[in-house]
Design a protein around this motif. Structure first.
Motif, PDB file in Angstrom:
ATOM      1  N   GLN A   1       9.520   3.427   3.103  1.00  0.00           N
ATOM      2  CA  GLN A   1      10.751   3.380   2.321  1.00  0.00           C
ATOM      3  C   GLN A   1      10.441   2.683   0.999  1.00  0.00           C
ATOM      4  OE1 GLN A   1      13.518   5.086   3.197  1.00  0.00           O
ATOM      5  NE2 GLN A   1      12.125   5.760   4.827  1.00  0.00           N
ATOM      6  N   PRO A   2      11.319   2.836  -0.009  1.00  0.00           N
ATOM      7  CA  PRO A   2      11.049   2.204  -1.305  1.00  0.00           C
ATOM      8  C   PRO A   2      10.693   0.724  -1.162  1.00  0.00           C
ATOM      9  CG  PRO A   2      12.924   3.665  -1.486  1.00  0.00           C
ATOM     10  CD  PRO A   2      12.572   3.603  -0.019  1.00  0.00           C
ATOM     11  N   GLY A   3       9.595   0.344  -1.804  1.00  0.00           N
ATOM     12  CA  GLY A   3       9.156  -1.043  -1.833  1.00  0.00           C
ATOM     13  C   GLY A   3       8.404  -1.536  -0.604  1.00  0.00           C
ATOM     14  N   GLN A   4       8.244  -0.716   0.420  1.00  0.00           N
ATOM     15  CA  GLN A   4       7.528  -1.172   1.614  1.00  0.00           C
ATOM     16  C   GLN A   4       6.022  -1.270   1.354  1.00  0.00           C
ATOM     17  OE1 GLN A   4       8.981   1.549   4.732  1.00  0.00           O
ATOM     18  NE2 GLN A   4       9.891  -0.253   5.693  1.00  0.00           N
ATOM     19  N   VAL A   5       5.390  -2.193   2.074  1.00  0.00           N
ATOM     20  CA  VAL A   5       3.965  -2.483   1.889  1.00  0.00           C
ATOM     21  C   VAL A   5       3.249  -2.455   3.229  1.00  0.00           C
ATOM     22  CG1 VAL A   5       2.290  -4.201   1.091  1.00  0.00           C
ATOM     23  CG2 VAL A   5       4.493  -3.968  -0.077  1.00  0.00           C
ATOM     24  N   ALA A   6       2.120  -1.736   3.279  1.00  0.00           N
ATOM     25  CA  ALA A   6       1.172  -1.879   4.387  1.00  0.00           C
ATOM     26  C   ALA A   6       0.196  -2.940   3.892  1.00  0.00           C
ATOM     27  CB  ALA A   6       0.459  -0.564   4.680  1.00  0.00           C
ATOM     28  N   PRO A   7       0.291  -4.169   4.410  1.00  0.00           N
ATOM     29  CA  PRO A   7      -0.456  -5.285   3.833  1.00  0.00           C
ATOM     30  C   PRO A   7      -1.970  -5.106   3.869  1.00  0.00           C
ATOM     31  CG  PRO A   7       0.812  -6.005   5.761  1.00  0.00           C
ATOM     32  CD  PRO A   7       1.062  -4.546   5.570  1.00  0.00           C
ATOM     33  N   VAL A   8      -2.609  -5.855   3.005  1.00  0.00           N
ATOM     34  CA  VAL A   8      -4.064  -5.762   2.860  1.00  0.00           C
ATOM     35  C   VAL A   8      -4.758  -5.979   4.203  1.00  0.00           C
ATOM     36  CG1 VAL A   8      -4.371  -8.177   2.180  1.00  0.00           C
ATOM     37  CG2 VAL A   8      -6.024  -6.464   1.437  1.00  0.00           C
ATOM     38  N   HIS A   9      -5.711  -5.100   4.464  1.00  0.00           N
ATOM     39  CA  HIS A   9      -6.496  -5.168   5.698  1.00  0.00           C
ATOM     40  C   HIS A   9      -7.762  -4.347   5.498  1.00  0.00           C
ATOM     41  CE1 HIS A   9      -4.281  -1.394   6.092  1.00  0.00           C
ATOM     42  NE2 HIS A   9      -5.234  -0.993   6.928  1.00  0.00           N
ATOM     43  N   ALA A  10      -8.690  -4.456   6.436  1.00  0.00           N
ATOM     44  CA  ALA A  10      -9.930  -3.678   6.412  1.00  0.00           C
ATOM     45  C   ALA A  10     -10.271  -3.306   7.842  1.00  0.00           C
ATOM     46  CB  ALA A  10     -11.065  -4.475   5.787  1.00  0.00           C
TER      47      ALA A  10
END
Length: 111
Positions: free
Chosen positions: A43-52
């Motif tokens: 959805q607008p503004g959603q983030v899949a946070p930094v990961h590896a």
């Protein structure tokens, strides 16, 4: 052989603690080396946070919407038709634009 329709697949969270939705099109153990084949909706503004991922390569395709991909601190614009690959160990984050739903289709393959 197996045939599935997107409309018949369950919608689940992309990960723990996130409201980003995903449909798992193909899961682990079905195709050699394939960990997952997913369609995710931000959805607008959603983030899949930094990961590896230590031993996965991921290939992404932007189906619709707009957003930003950040890999190892460098940001790249996302728009429909764009594909990108993230290699094992690369830290990455995906953010949908504040005014746009972002739909991403991706595969995760064991390196």
């Amino acid at each position: 052989m197996r045939i599935d329709a997107l409309r018949d697949l369950p919608v689940t969270p992309l990960g723990p603690g996130t409201a980003i939705e995903k449909c798992l099109l193909v899961g682990p153990g079905v195709v050699p080396h394939l960990q997952q084949f997913v369609r995710a909706t931000f959805q607008p503004g959603q983030v899949a946070p930094v990961h590896a991922h230590a031993d996965w390569t991921e290939v992404f395709y932007i189906e619709s919407g707009a957003g930003t991909l950040t890999v190892e601190g460098t940001s790249h614009a996302l728009r429909p038709g764009v594909t990108f690959r993230v290699d094992p160990g690369e830290h990455h984050e995906i953010t949908s634009a504040p005014d746009s739903e972002l739909v991403v289709v991706y595969v995760s393959v064991k390196a």
